[in-house]
Design a protein around this motif. Structure first.
Motif, PDB file in Angstrom:
ATOM      1  N   GLY A  54       0.881  -1.107   0.030  1.00 43.89           N
ATOM      2  CA  GLY A  54       0.004   0.022  -0.018  1.00 43.89           C
ATOM      3  C   GLY A  54       0.941   1.342   0.019  1.00 43.89           C
ATOM      4  O   GLY A  54       0.364   2.498  -0.362  1.00 43.89           O
ATOM      5  N   SER A  55       1.857   1.246   0.474  1.00 45.76           N
ATOM      6  CA  SER A  55       3.078   2.504   0.549  1.00 45.76           C
ATOM      7  C   SER A  55       4.434   1.915   0.282  1.00 45.76           C
ATOM      8  O   SER A  55       4.738   0.759   0.978  1.00 45.76           O
ATOM      9  CB  SER A  55       2.615   3.079   1.904  1.00 45.76           C
ATOM     10  OG  SER A  55       3.801   4.083   2.513  1.00 45.76           O
ATOM     11  N   SER A  57       6.456   2.852   2.639  1.00 41.97           N
ATOM     12  CA  SER A  57       6.778   2.580   4.099  1.00 41.97           C
ATOM     13  C   SER A  57       6.402   1.002   4.610  1.00 41.97           C
ATOM     14  O   SER A  57       7.085   0.725   5.567  1.00 41.97           O
ATOM     15  CB  SER A  57       5.732   3.430   4.933  1.00 41.97           C
ATOM     16  OG  SER A  57       4.476   3.049   4.997  1.00 41.97           O
ATOM     17  N   ASP A  58       5.882   0.261   3.595  1.00 39.05           N
ATOM     18  CA  ASP A  58       5.740  -1.279   3.821  1.00 39.05           C
ATOM     19  C   ASP A  58       6.924  -2.020   3.549  1.00 39.05           C
ATOM     20  O   ASP A  58       7.143  -3.057   3.961  1.00 39.05           O
ATOM     21  CB  ASP A  58       4.786  -1.620   3.275  1.00 39.05           C
ATOM     22  CG  ASP A  58       3.286  -0.964   3.564  1.00 39.05           C
ATOM     23  OD1 ASP A  58       2.995  -0.690   4.830  1.00 39.05           O
ATOM     24  OD2 ASP A  58       2.334  -0.965   2.691  1.00 39.05           O
ATOM     25  N   ARG A  72      -5.178   4.843  -3.044  1.00 41.37           N
ATOM     26  CA  ARG A  72      -4.575   5.826  -3.698  1.00 41.37           C
ATOM     27  C   ARG A  72      -4.399   5.762  -5.199  1.00 41.37           C
ATOM     28  O   ARG A  72      -4.497   6.532  -5.889  1.00 41.37           O
ATOM     29  CB  ARG A  72      -3.318   6.128  -3.050  1.00 41.37           C
ATOM     30  CG  ARG A  72      -3.529   6.858  -1.553  1.00 41.37           C
ATOM     31  CD  ARG A  72      -2.061   6.493  -0.885  1.00 41.37           C
ATOM     32  NE  ARG A  72      -1.840   7.147   0.407  1.00 41.37           N
ATOM     33  CZ  ARG A  72      -1.326   6.718   1.254  1.00 41.37           C
ATOM     34  NH1 ARG A  72      -0.262   5.947   0.943  1.00 41.37           N
ATOM     35  NH2 ARG A  72      -1.460   7.083   2.588  1.00 41.37           N
ATOM     36  N   ALA A  78       0.411  -6.294   1.012  1.00 43.77           N
ATOM     37  CA  ALA A  78       0.690  -5.874   2.348  1.00 43.77           C
ATOM     38  C   ALA A  78       0.176  -4.621   2.592  1.00 43.77           C
ATOM     39  O   ALA A  78       0.412  -3.537   1.521  1.00 43.77           O
ATOM     40  CB  ALA A  78       2.410  -5.815   2.707  1.00 43.77           C
ATOM     41  N   ALA A  79      -0.345  -4.165   3.551  1.00 46.16           N
ATOM     42  CA  ALA A  79      -1.028  -3.011   3.927  1.00 46.16           C
ATOM     43  C   ALA A  79      -1.297  -2.547   5.148  1.00 46.16           C
ATOM     44  O   ALA A  79      -1.494  -3.827   6.029  1.00 46.16           O
ATOM     45  CB  ALA A  79      -2.368  -2.870   3.270  1.00 46.16           C
ATOM     46  N   GLY A  80      -1.371  -1.576   5.664  1.00 46.10           N
ATOM     47  CA  GLY A  80      -1.682  -1.348   7.093  1.00 46.10           C
ATOM     48  C   GLY A  80      -2.805  -0.233   7.048  1.00 46.10           C
ATOM     49  O   GLY A  80      -3.268   0.055   6.251  1.00 46.10           O
ATOM     50  N   MET A 126       0.326  -4.830   8.122  1.00 44.01           N
ATOM     51  CA  MET A 126       1.562  -4.201   8.594  1.00 44.01           C
ATOM     52  C   MET A 126       1.030  -3.508   9.826  1.00 44.01           C
ATOM     53  O   MET A 126      -0.212  -2.933  10.090  1.00 44.01           O
ATOM     54  CB  MET A 126       1.670  -2.928   7.458  1.00 44.01           C
ATOM     55  CG  MET A 126       2.199  -3.644   6.129  1.00 44.01           C
ATOM     56  SD  MET A 126       3.982  -4.514   6.172  1.00 44.01           S
ATOM     57  CE  MET A 126       3.298  -5.971   6.270  1.00 44.01           C
ATOM     58  N   ALA A 138       0.999   0.074  11.256  1.00 47.36           N
ATOM     59  CA  ALA A 138       1.053   1.018  10.802  1.00 47.36           C
ATOM     60  C   ALA A 138       0.959   2.111  11.705  1.00 47.36           C
ATOM     61  O   ALA A 138       1.691   1.940  12.704  1.00 47.36           O
ATOM     62  CB  ALA A 138      -0.329   1.168   9.918  1.00 47.36           C
ATOM     63  N   TRP A 139       0.270   3.072  11.985  1.00 44.95           N
ATOM     64  CA  TRP A 139       0.222   4.105  12.827  1.00 44.95           C
ATOM     65  C   TRP A 139      -0.468   3.885  14.352  1.00 44.95           C
ATOM     66  O   TRP A 139      -0.353   4.712  15.126  1.00 44.95           O
ATOM     67  CB  TRP A 139      -0.088   5.311  12.520  1.00 44.95           C
ATOM     68  CG  TRP A 139      -1.694   5.420  11.864  1.00 44.95           C
ATOM     69  CD1 TRP A 139      -2.713   5.800  12.648  1.00 44.95           C
ATOM     70  CD2 TRP A 139      -2.098   4.958  10.759  1.00 44.95           C
ATOM     71  NE1 TRP A 139      -3.912   5.493  11.890  1.00 44.95           N
ATOM     72  CE2 TRP A 139      -3.505   5.164  10.759  1.00 44.95           C
ATOM     73  CE3 TRP A 139      -1.630   4.414   9.470  1.00 44.95           C
ATOM     74  CZ2 TRP A 139      -4.208   4.817   9.595  1.00 44.95           C
ATOM     75  CZ3 TRP A 139      -2.451   3.871   8.508  1.00 44.95           C
ATOM     76  CH2 TRP A 139      -3.647   4.210   8.615  1.00 44.95           C
TER      77      TRP A 139
HETATM   78  C1  RP5 Z   1      -1.495   1.948   4.081  1.00 45.16           C
HETATM   79  O1  RP5 Z   1      -1.277   2.917   5.027  1.00 45.16           O
HETATM   80  C2  RP5 Z   1       0.104   1.423   3.496  1.00 45.16           C
HETATM   81  O2  RP5 Z   1      -0.078  -0.037   3.310  1.00 45.16           O
HETATM   82  C3  RP5 Z   1       1.032   1.570   5.024  1.00 45.16           C
HETATM   83  O3  RP5 Z   1       1.031   0.502   5.741  1.00 45.16           O
HETATM   84  C4  RP5 Z   1      -0.081   2.698   5.858  1.00 45.16           C
HETATM   85  C5  RP5 Z   1       0.787   3.909   5.953  1.00 45.16           C
HETATM   86  O4  RP5 Z   1       1.001   4.284   4.555  1.00 45.16           O
HETATM   87  P1  RP5 Z   1       1.781   5.688   4.200  1.00 45.16           P
HETATM   88  O5  RP5 Z   1       1.060   6.917   5.018  1.00 45.16           O
HETATM   89  O6  RP5 Z   1       3.144   5.651   5.045  1.00 45.16           O
HETATM   90  O7  RP5 Z   1       2.117   5.865   3.023  1.00 45.16           O
HETATM   91  O8  RP5 Z   1      -1.905   2.260   3.132  1.00 45.16           O
END
Ligand code: RP5
Length: 185
Positions: free
Chosen positions: A29-30, A32-33, A60, A83-85, A107, A109-110
């Motif tokens: 997804g990013s 950052s993964d 996105r 993979a995604a968060g 993942m 993520a935040w």
């Molecule tokens: C998801 O949001 C992504 O897979 C990632 O794990 C998370 C944060 O994405 P970024 O904000 O770092 O691009 O879509």
């Protein structure tokens, strides 16, 4: 002349890196993964499985995801690893767009230590399955090993390499210097 069934995907696929002979497509997804998913790529590489890695977010870049998944089987891919968060829809949407097996890597993520991502992938409604692995690095490595198991069903070389990997893992010993009964060094 036979019309190209994927002509409408061409421009969108120009934004993806494709590898001739790839059997596995790793999607994130990013970017950052990537530090986590690099372990997937390394494990596939160790097993000699040609693969390609791309960032294609379901949120996105949904049209690019449709192009990638819609042409994946015809390009020779056999498994997708996604993979995604957070609200991790990537694996589920990918699974809706291809009949190939889709493995999901949640993942961290935040927030919530990846529980949000895990549930987003694992709790798929009936009809479109995602084979969901563990959160983080363990799942990233296991996704590659599970992809290898799937490919090994019809590929003797990959089967041999996977069995060799497992034999090496089984043969490993674990000295604990200082622990009762263990050598000091
Ligand atoms: C998801 O949001 C992504 O897979 C990632 O794990 C998370 C944060 O994405 P970024 O904000 O770092 O691009 O879509």
């Amino acid at each position: 002349m036979v019309a190209d069934p994927h002509a409408r995907y061409h421009d969108l696929m120009n934004d993806c890196i494709t590898i001739d002979g790839a059997r596995v497509g790793v999607l994130m997804g990013s970017a950052s993964d990537w530090p986590t998913m690099q372990k997937t790529s390394d494990t596939l590489g160790d097993l000699g499985i040609v693969h390609e890695c791309n960032v294609v977010s379901a949120h996105r870049a949904p049209k690019r995801l449709e192009a990638y998944c819609g042409s994946a089987a015809d390009r020779g891919l056999q498994v997708l690893i996604c993979a995604a968060g957070g609200a991790a829809h990537l694996a589920g949407v990918a699974a809706a767009l291809t009949h190939l097996p889709v493995l999901g890597c949640p993942m961290k993520a935040w927030s919530t230590e990846g529980l949000d991502s895990l549930l987003s992938m694992a709790q798929m409604p009936r009809g479109i399955p995602v084979g969901t692995l563990a959160v983080g690095s363990a799942g990233a490595v296991n996704a590659a090993l599970l992809a290898a198991s799937i490919i090994a069903l019809s590929d003797q070389d990959i089967r041999d390499r996977l069995l060799a990997f497992r034999a090496t893992q089984s043969d490993a010993t674990f000295p604990l210097p200082g622990a009762p009964g263990h050598p000091a060094s």
